[in-house]
Design an enzyme around this catalytic site. Structure first.
Site, PDB file in Angstrom:
ATOM      1  N   GLU A  41     -64.860  48.086  23.845  1.00  0.00           N
ATOM      2  CA  GLU A  41     -66.090  48.508  23.201  1.00  0.00           C
ATOM      3  C   GLU A  41     -67.337  47.834  23.793  1.00  0.00           C
ATOM      4  O   GLU A  41     -68.320  48.498  24.078  1.00  0.00           O
ATOM      5  CB  GLU A  41     -65.996  48.220  21.691  1.00  0.00           C
ATOM      6  N   ASP A  42     -67.253  46.549  24.008  1.00  0.00           N
ATOM      7  CA  ASP A  42     -68.472  45.790  24.307  1.00  0.00           C
ATOM      8  C   ASP A  42     -68.603  45.292  25.748  1.00  0.00           C
ATOM      9  O   ASP A  42     -69.599  44.659  26.089  1.00  0.00           O
ATOM     10  CB  ASP A  42     -68.563  44.554  23.378  1.00  0.00           C
TER      11      ASP A  42
END
Ligand code: MN
Length: 706
Positions: free
Chosen positions: A76-77
């Site tokens: 996700e990041d």
């Protein structure tokens, strides 16, 4: 901050055979990916995944779950991808990380409290593996523990989400301690005044009565020692939120609340549980109605324990839970107990609930035990696998069966919306109405006034609700169409008899036939329940007799013995002018078949049943039923036009129904009575010549329609 060595040590504690190299690789990969990123608190970002992983070691979870925790924010990041995680750590870990990422990406914001349950279901539906939820819950717990560094408005939103969705979810997973802690952390943000007042009461209480917990704990230990029982006694004050909720629920003040403290006795085996119970009841007075034996009657989430409440000399009540170590493990870890390791192997805790059963209770689909083995084999869990959860533009969740389409979604919101649907957008993109919805998608229905359900929709929908709404609407539409058709048929019939169709005539006939009104009569004529001819006969009996000079329809053939009865075979529906053969049956009956009827082949071995028959010369009355199949466009007036054409050509329609309905074309079956082959061919030619009729064919056997 804990080091890689610390984490490995935590894992080795319960799982000496863990894959240390892989865990260290996950650590290094996660640390490298999150390098340079900071948390709101200013701490390096990677401290968060590490904290989540060590939380999960408390539940003694397997390598895959711990590694997932270390990597849970990478896809996700960071620039990490599913493919890379799969290559480096295997398919299982990649799937788990992907699962956590999907949950993180959900927008769980709705103003309505009743949506919370749906959100929880959605989370479970999207997880497919309970370990995804375990990681997500640990993630949330760490974020809640460190929520102070967030912006105040963000804090409130996270706290509400935690209170409504994650805390109950932890409860569902059987992790009571986590539920309580999540609730209390959220409570601290949402209602700090209430929480502080409860904490102040604790301080006052302690000043007044000293350290109640250690006193009672010591008392209990003494009692167990006296009886020679070996057990561990724990005491604790309940969490402020639990107390506050009890106060609300029971409408009690703090001082009148009995369950402020809880005590637990953990022993080695079941026999000792009951021995401890006996000892406690001997020493303190049991409060009536508060005894529960969840050992002989376990809860279906696997919870086992004996609960009792006793009161001391000062009248203060305390709750005591008595259980074995293994039972305690299940009570704390819940479903996670299934994955828990002890001494390097999956701990065989006899009380751990098999996750499949757990899921079944959660999804309220606990039926047969047989399917469950498969679940156990594959750890992978298809939760709510027969359902999908989608969002409305307002953020509400709609629960649908798997395979549901935007039309089902529309009908689930409101029949009015379903009926008026023209198209749909999924996640902002226009999609066809047959698109199958997937979990977590956001669906927008575009409606238009005047839109009506199409017959083809029946095949696009999955829910009974949508199906019945579409059918209802089609029936209403059919009725309108039948009324129009009935009016057309009646007009033709009336005019054929030299009369004019008036509303008064229709109302009179309706009354004579004991029908509701003229529309009811017309609908029945249109749907071939009543023939228009019969209506004319009802009103004008003198017109209904057959004209002179016609062939007797009862015996329209040459070749019958005087006592033989004549009938036309329904498998080929021969009409005067076509070559026929008679077949005797049951002595006196004769069935006329067309000479090329397929049925005759099977009768070749019985030559004595065959009779030569010829149609009588002369004018035959229009009473010979024949079957047609017409393909017509779905546009206003075509059906009426068909009926008019048939009526104008002196044939009576005795049956008419839809064979199938595509959005733009109908196939209809029409049975009409003709006088002879010439009459039939004239009608077929006229119908075929009509612009609006795509095809008109005769069907020999009405039961075997092509
Ligand atoms: Mn996280």
């Amino acid at each position: 901050m804990i080091t890689p060595d610390d984490l490995v040590a935590l894992i080795r504690n319960y799982n000496p055979t863990c894959d240390e190299a892989l865990i260290r690789r996950a650590w290094n990969y996660g640390a490298a990916m999150h390098d340079g990123q900071l948390r709101h608190s200013g701490a390096p970002y990677f401290t968060h995944p590490v904290a989540v992983a060590s939380l999960l070691t408390e539940m003694r979870l397997d390598d895959a779950t711990i590694i997932t925790a270390l990597l849970h924010d990478t896809i996700e990041d960071t620039k990490s991808t599913y493919a890379e995680v799969e290559t480096l750590f295997g398919h299982e870990v990649a799937e788990l990380v992907d699962g956590v990422t999907k949950l993180t990406n959900l927008q769980l914001s709705s103003s309505e409290a009743k949506q919370a349950e749906n959100f929880r279901k959605l989370l479970m539906a999207m997880s497919r593996d309970l370990r995804v939820i375990l990681v997500k819950l640990a993630d949330r717990l760490h974020n809640m523990r460190t929520i102070k560094s967030m912006r105040p408005d963000k804090q409130a939103q996270k706290a509400r989400e935690t209170m409504e969705i994650y805390a109950p979810l932890a409860g569902r997973m059987g992790m009571q301690w986590m539920r309580e802690e999540l609730e209390d952390l959220a409570f601290k943000v949402l209602n700090p005044e209430a929480r502080n007042s409860i904490l102040r009461r604790f301080i006052t209480l302690q000043r007044e009565s000293g350290d109640v917990i250690s006193r009672i704990t010591a008392d209990m230990r003494l009692e167990l020692d006296k009886a020679g029982l070996d057990g561990t006694v724990y005491g604790r004050a309940k969490k402020p939120y639990s107390i506050w909720r009890k106060m609300q629920e029971k409408n009690l003040t703090f001082s009148r609340l009995s369950d402020i403290y809880g005590f637990r006795v953990i022993v080695d085996d079941v026999a000792q549980c009951y021995a401890v119970l006996g000892q406690i009841h001997q020493r303190w007075r049991a409060v009536p109605g508060r005894f529960k034996d969840y050992i002989s009657q376990p809860k279906n989430n696997g919870y086992r324990s004996i609960h009792t409440t006793v009161s001391g000399r000062d009248g203060k009540r305390v709750e005591v839970q008595i259980r074995t170590r293994e039972m305690h493990e299940v009570a704390e870890a819940g479903v996670a107990a299934h994955w828990a390791y002890r001494d390097g192997t999956r701990a065989a805790n006899p009380f751990a609930v098999d996750p499949a059963k757990w899921v079944a209770t959660l999804t309220e689909r606990l039926d047969s035990a047989e399917d469950h083995d498969e679940f156990l084999e594959h750890v992978k869990l298809e939760m709510y696998s027969d359902q999908v959860f989608c969002f409305t533009p307002k953020g509400d969740v709609i629960q649908l069966p798997r395979g549901a389409t935007p039309l089902d979604f529309a009908y689930a919101i409101h029949t009015r919306i379903g009926n008026a649907t023209v198209s749909a957008k999924v996640d902002g993109l226009r999609v066809p109405l047959w698109t199958r919805l997937r979990n977590g998608q956001s669906v927008e229905i575009i409606t238009a006034e005047g839109q009506r359900p199409q017959a083809s929709w029946i095949e696009l929908v999955h829910t009974g609700r949508a199906k019945s709404a579409i059918r209802r609407s089609l029936r209403e539409e059919d009725r309108e169409r039948f009324i129009r058709l009935g009016r057309e048929l009646s007009r033709v019939s009336f005019e054929g008899m030299g009369r004019r169709l008036t509303d008064k005539a229709l109302t009179t006939a309706a009354r004579a036939l004991a029908l509701k009104d003229a529309d009811d009569l017309l609908a029945r004529i249109g749907s071939a329940e009543i023939s228009a001819r019969a209506v004319v006969a009802q009103l004008y009996p003198e017109l209904a007799t057959l004209p002179e000079g016609e062939v007797d329809a009862e015996r329209p053939v040459v070749g019958l013995e005087p006592d033989q009865r004549f009938r036309r075979a329904n498998c080929c529906q021969p009409v005067p002018g076509e070559r026929i053969v008679g077949i005797t049956y049951r002595g006196k009956g004769v069935l006329a078949h067309a000479i090329d009827c397929e049925v005759l082949a099977s009768l070749e071995s019985q030559p004595d049943r065959w009779i030569d028959l010829h149609w009588l010369d002369g004018k035959h009355p229009p009473v010979h039923a024949v079957s047609l199949q017409l393909t017509i466009p779905n546009s206003a007036g075509v059906l009426g036009r068909v009926c008019t054409l048939i009526g104008e050509n002196q044939a009576n329609i005795s049956d008419l129904h839809f064979l199938d309905r595509k959005p733009d074309y109908f196939r209809i079956f029409v049975e009409l009575d003709v006088s002879d082959a010439q009459h039939l061919h004239r009608i077929l030619t006229i119908l075929s010549a009509e612009n609006d009729i795509a095809e008109a064919i005769r069907v020999r056997d009405p039961k075997r329609q092509p």
